[in-house]
Write an enzyme that holds these catalytic residues in place. Structure first.
Site, PDB file in Angstrom:
ATOM      1  N   TYR A 167     -80.013  41.757  85.548  1.00  0.00           N
ATOM      2  CA  TYR A 167     -78.633  42.291  85.639  1.00  0.00           C
ATOM      3  C   TYR A 167     -77.705  41.168  86.126  1.00  0.00           C
ATOM      4  CZ  TYR A 167     -74.861  45.610  86.857  1.00  0.00           C
ATOM      5  OH  TYR A 167     -73.669  46.288  86.943  1.00  0.00           O
ATOM      6  N   SER A 196     -69.425  42.708  87.848  1.00  0.00           N
ATOM      7  CA  SER A 196     -69.984  43.369  89.033  1.00  0.00           C
ATOM      8  C   SER A 196     -69.985  42.341  90.149  1.00  0.00           C
ATOM      9  CB  SER A 196     -71.426  43.792  88.728  1.00  0.00           C
ATOM     10  OG  SER A 196     -72.079  44.196  89.910  1.00  0.00           O
TER      11      SER A 196
HETATM   12  P1  NDP Z   1     -71.987  54.796  83.494  1.00  0.00           P
HETATM   13  O1  NDP Z   1     -73.474  54.813  83.274  1.00  0.00           O
HETATM   14  O2  NDP Z   1     -71.331  56.043  83.956  1.00  0.00           O
HETATM   15  O3  NDP Z   1     -71.245  54.298  82.186  1.00  0.00           O
HETATM   16  C1  NDP Z   1     -71.808  53.399  81.273  1.00  0.00           C
HETATM   17  C2  NDP Z   1     -71.095  53.579  79.954  1.00  0.00           C
HETATM   18  O4  NDP Z   1     -71.599  52.639  79.003  1.00  0.00           O
HETATM   19  C3  NDP Z   1     -71.305  54.975  79.363  1.00  0.00           C
HETATM   20  O5  NDP Z   1     -70.066  55.487  78.942  1.00  0.00           O
HETATM   21  C4  NDP Z   1     -72.220  54.720  78.189  1.00  0.00           C
HETATM   22  O6  NDP Z   1     -71.918  55.658  77.156  1.00  0.00           O
HETATM   23  C5  NDP Z   1     -71.790  53.317  77.783  1.00  0.00           C
HETATM   24  N1  NDP Z   1     -72.799  52.671  76.966  1.00  0.00           N
HETATM   25  C6  NDP Z   1     -74.068  52.349  77.333  1.00  0.00           C
HETATM   26  N2  NDP Z   1     -74.733  51.824  76.304  1.00  0.00           N
HETATM   27  C7  NDP Z   1     -73.868  51.809  75.248  1.00  0.00           C
HETATM   28  C8  NDP Z   1     -73.968  51.386  73.902  1.00  0.00           C
HETATM   29  N3  NDP Z   1     -75.106  50.876  73.412  1.00  0.00           N
HETATM   30  N4  NDP Z   1     -72.886  51.502  73.092  1.00  0.00           N
HETATM   31  C9  NDP Z   1     -71.725  52.033  73.576  1.00  0.00           C
HETATM   32  N5  NDP Z   1     -71.578  52.445  74.844  1.00  0.00           N
HETATM   33  C10 NDP Z   1     -72.629  52.335  75.669  1.00  0.00           C
HETATM   34  O7  NDP Z   1     -71.744  53.615  84.536  1.00  0.00           O
HETATM   35  P2  NDP Z   1     -70.436  52.905  85.120  1.00  0.00           P
HETATM   36  O8  NDP Z   1     -69.223  53.635  84.755  1.00  0.00           O
HETATM   37  O9  NDP Z   1     -70.718  52.619  86.529  1.00  0.00           O
HETATM   38  O10 NDP Z   1     -70.511  51.510  84.340  1.00  0.00           O
HETATM   39  C11 NDP Z   1     -69.411  50.879  83.762  1.00  0.00           C
HETATM   40  C12 NDP Z   1     -69.489  49.381  84.015  1.00  0.00           C
HETATM   41  O11 NDP Z   1     -69.309  49.122  85.396  1.00  0.00           O
HETATM   42  C13 NDP Z   1     -70.808  48.728  83.619  1.00  0.00           C
HETATM   43  O12 NDP Z   1     -70.565  47.529  82.937  1.00  0.00           O
HETATM   44  C14 NDP Z   1     -71.475  48.460  84.959  1.00  0.00           C
HETATM   45  O13 NDP Z   1     -72.360  47.370  84.902  1.00  0.00           O
HETATM   46  C15 NDP Z   1     -70.256  48.171  85.811  1.00  0.00           C
HETATM   47  N6  NDP Z   1     -70.488  48.309  87.265  1.00  0.00           N
HETATM   48  C16 NDP Z   1     -70.713  49.533  87.826  1.00  0.00           C
HETATM   49  C17 NDP Z   1     -70.958  49.620  89.185  1.00  0.00           C
HETATM   50  C18 NDP Z   1     -71.288  50.907  89.848  1.00  0.00           C
HETATM   51  O14 NDP Z   1     -71.646  50.892  91.045  1.00  0.00           O
HETATM   52  N7  NDP Z   1     -71.188  52.054  89.178  1.00  0.00           N
HETATM   53  C19 NDP Z   1     -70.926  48.430  90.056  1.00  0.00           C
HETATM   54  C20 NDP Z   1     -70.652  47.211  89.360  1.00  0.00           C
HETATM   55  C21 NDP Z   1     -70.424  47.164  88.020  1.00  0.00           C
HETATM   56  P3  NDP Z   1     -72.983  56.343  76.160  1.00  0.00           P
HETATM   57  O15 NDP Z   1     -74.262  56.540  76.935  1.00  0.00           O
HETATM   58  O16 NDP Z   1     -72.310  57.617  75.773  1.00  0.00           O
HETATM   59  O17 NDP Z   1     -73.102  55.375  75.022  1.00  0.00           O
END
Ligand code: NDP
Length: 254
Positions: free
Chosen positions: A163, A150
């Site tokens: 974070y 990020s």
């Molecule tokens: P989402 O919340 O849409 O996606 C997060 C994903 O992580 C989900 O698919 C969730 O699936 C999965 N996840 C969470 N916990 C677990 C677990 N214990 N085991 C397996 N899977 C898990 O958010 P984003 O798509 O935005 O996030 C993706 C990445 O991008 C993250 O690392 C985030 O920090 C990073 N990011 C996002 C930004 C933004 O503005 N959106 C900015 C900067 C970085 P499920 O709940 O089904 O397990």
């Protein structure tokens, strides 16, 4: 010249929503068979059906990767289920639960460390032998590990301390690993998105959500596909080209 991913196998964590789902679509469009890893099995099954109906191979793997054994098992199932190899891993699963450090609910810190750090480490550990083998033996002669950090992994801010700590950690781990495996043609990359429309912000406490709404008022956010296309760019470079780090912000984000 971009190199398509036909015949390769990719694994994407957090593929049930947001950036992970968009990345799975982008890698499948480049020809990869894609293993979809997350906890919400229904979402994964629907995405697998969508990719298959577009002509791709996809495998839904329900797993909580904060559990070391389940993370290793997810990698094993991907390799066993998609032809005995693994060429691309995108460590994308993550959580952001921000707020002041003083009096923070420790459960939020535990959740972020568990997924942003431990989950990424466990999947990397299980995947690396397969990535090294693919780089040595498969026709592409290289493999890719892409870690999603990020902007918060480069710049610390008040209200995001833990974070920040997890995402700074992603950069440190990635750079150390890059130096370790790059001569064996496993490319290690870090992608740092700015604010992107996904479910990420919605898991936070209402007061934190309101703070971010004020902070980003007037900023047109990125779409998940903007980040997915960046990842697809990285993993389709020629073998001699390693794109180690990319930050992608919405143009209006200061
Ligand atoms: P989402 O919340 O849409 O996606 C997060 C994903 O992580 C989900 O698919 C969730 O699936 C999965 N996840 C969470 N916990 C677990 C677990 N214990 N085991 C397996 N899977 C898990 O958010 P984003 O798509 O935005 O996030 C993706 C990445 O991008 C993250 O690392 C985030 O920090 C990073 N990011 C996002 C930004 C933004 O503005 N959106 C900015 C900067 C970085 P499920 O709940 O089904 O397990």
């Amino acid at each position: 010249m971009p190199q398509r991913l036909d015949g390769t196998v990719a694994l994407v964590t957090g593929a049930s929503s947001g950036i992970g789902a968009a990345t799975a679509r982008a890698l499948a469009a480049e020809g990869a068979a894609v293993a979809l890893v997350a906890r919400r099995a229904d979402r994964l099954a629907a995405l697998a059906r969508e990719l298959e109906s577009a002509g791709a191979e996809a495998l839904a793997i329900e797993a909580d990767i904060t559990d070391r054994a389940r993370a290793a098992d997810a990698v094993r199932r991907a390799v066993d289920g998609l032809g005995g190899r693994l060429d691309v891993v995108v460590n994308n699963a993550g959580a952001m639960l921000n707020g002041p450090i003083v009096d923070a609910p420790l459960e939020e810190w535990d959740r972020m460390v568990a997924i942003n750090v431990n989950g990424l480490l466990y999947v990397s550990h299980a995947a690396l032998p397969h990535l090294l083998a693919a780089a040595e033996r498969e026709p592409r002669r290289c493999a890719d590990l892409v870690n999603i950090s990020s902007i918060a992994g480069r710049f610390a801010n008040r209200g995001a301390g833990v974070y920040n700590a997890t995402k700074f950690g992603v950069h440190a781990f990635s750079e150390s690993l890059r130096q370790e495996v790059t001569r064996r043609h496993v490319r290690v990359s870090v992608v740092g998105p700015g604010v992107t429309t996904t479910e990420l912000f919605g898991h936070q406490r209402p007061e934190t959500q309101e703070r971010y709404e004020r902070m980003f008022a007037g900023v047109e956010p990125l779409e998940a596909d903007d980040i997915a296309q960046t990842i697809a760019y990285i993993v389709t470079r020629d073998r001699r080209v390693a794109v180690n780090e990319v930050i992608v912000r919405p143009t209006e984000q200061a």
